[in-house]
Scaffold this active site. Structure first.
Site: not given
Length: 277
Positions: A211-213
DNA sequence: AGCCAGGACAAGT
DNA sequence: ACTTGTCATGGC
């Protein structure tokens, strides 16, 4: 001649962008401070130096158009920042009349690889790994200067190689993702025509992209401002802003609900203020 | 020396 | 769908 001789000299006013801070705020890893008032920056297969000259920067490059685009100078930030300043927490972080941090416009593939490298990693080490990736597989673009490699170049390596340049357990992720992109199984350009949610889902199918990447790739590689990458620093910011703790995905939703379609730009100010230079 | 870093993944609920 | 343990490296 192996390298172009024509060097353009661009002038960029500081009122339009704070270039050094925009480089330092964690969206790119391919720059170096050469002196107090001089930086060099790489992107894809392009190179520029940026000199601070009082009220402006002098950018020397052989591809003026590329860096005008890279610095995102055609986006009007006055509207965006006026909007974000309405937020009680943000208004103290955003300069009232000038020098915006800008989201740079970077190459999608370069962002995909770079932010897989970034996972659970620190910025100085990320910079070193990416530099080695470029030196070993990027084409020469000047004396001791190398482009970011094409996917098919990385796809020919193996896990052992990526481990040897310091990637640790991320080594197989980089290889698999480079291979999927090189083979055409994953189409980097197809993301362009998708809405942000669909694009995010698609990126999450890549090995090493969570999700963050995915949000970083969307923000820095595709300039989707309606995302909000939640990393370890932003988790600390969340506690400051909302006076409670929460789970990462709920943090992301709360921030987007608060900052709207310019959430990604708000995130850069929050990240930079919390982490420092 | 030990904690942490622009987290993701797989196995187990 | 949600939680937990694990992952390799090196910066500080």
């Amino acid at each position: 001649m192996p390298f172009p001789l024509i060097i353009y000299r661009m002038e960029i006013l500081k009122k339009d962008i704070n270039i050094f801070d925009s480089l330092l705020c964690g969206q790119t890893f391919r720059f170096k401070k050469l002196d107090n008032n001089l930086y060099e920056v790489f992107s894809k297969d392009e190179y520029a130096t940026i000199k601070d000259e009082g009220d402006r920067y002098i950018v020397n490059t052989n591809n003026e158009k590329y860096f005008h685009d890279y610095f995102n100078l055609n986006v009007d930030y006055s509207i965006i920042l006026n909007e974000l300043r309405k937020d009680a927490y943000l208004k103290d972080l955003i300069p009232t009349n000038n020098v915006p941090l800008r989201i740079l416009k970077q190459d999608p593939f370069e962002m995909i690889i770079s932010f897989i490298v970034s996972a659970n990693n620190n910025i100085p080490r990320i910079k070193g790994i990416i530099e080695r990736i470029c030196i070993n597989d990027g084409k020469s673009i000047g004396e001791n200067k190398f482009a970011f490699p094409e996917a098919n170049k990385l796809a020919k390596r193996d896990v052992k190689y990526f481990e040897s340049i310091g990637l640790g357990y991320r080594a197989p992720y980089i290889l698999k993702t480079a291979q999927d992109i090189a083979s055409g199984e994953f189409n980097v350009n197809a993301i362009l025509s998708l809405d942000t949610e669909s694009a995010r889902k698609k990126l999450l199918t890549l090995q090493g992209v969570g999700p963050k990447v995915a949000d970083c790739i969307l923000l820095f590689g595709y300039n989707r401002y309606d995302v909000f990458p939640v990393d370890t620093w932003i988790k600390k910011v969340y506690v400051d802003v909302f006076n409670k703790d929460n789970k990462p995905d709920q943090m992301r939703k709360d921030f987007i609900n608060r900052f709207g379609k310019y959430s990604g730009i708000a995130q850069q100010y929050l990240f930079f203020a919390k982490r420092g230079k």
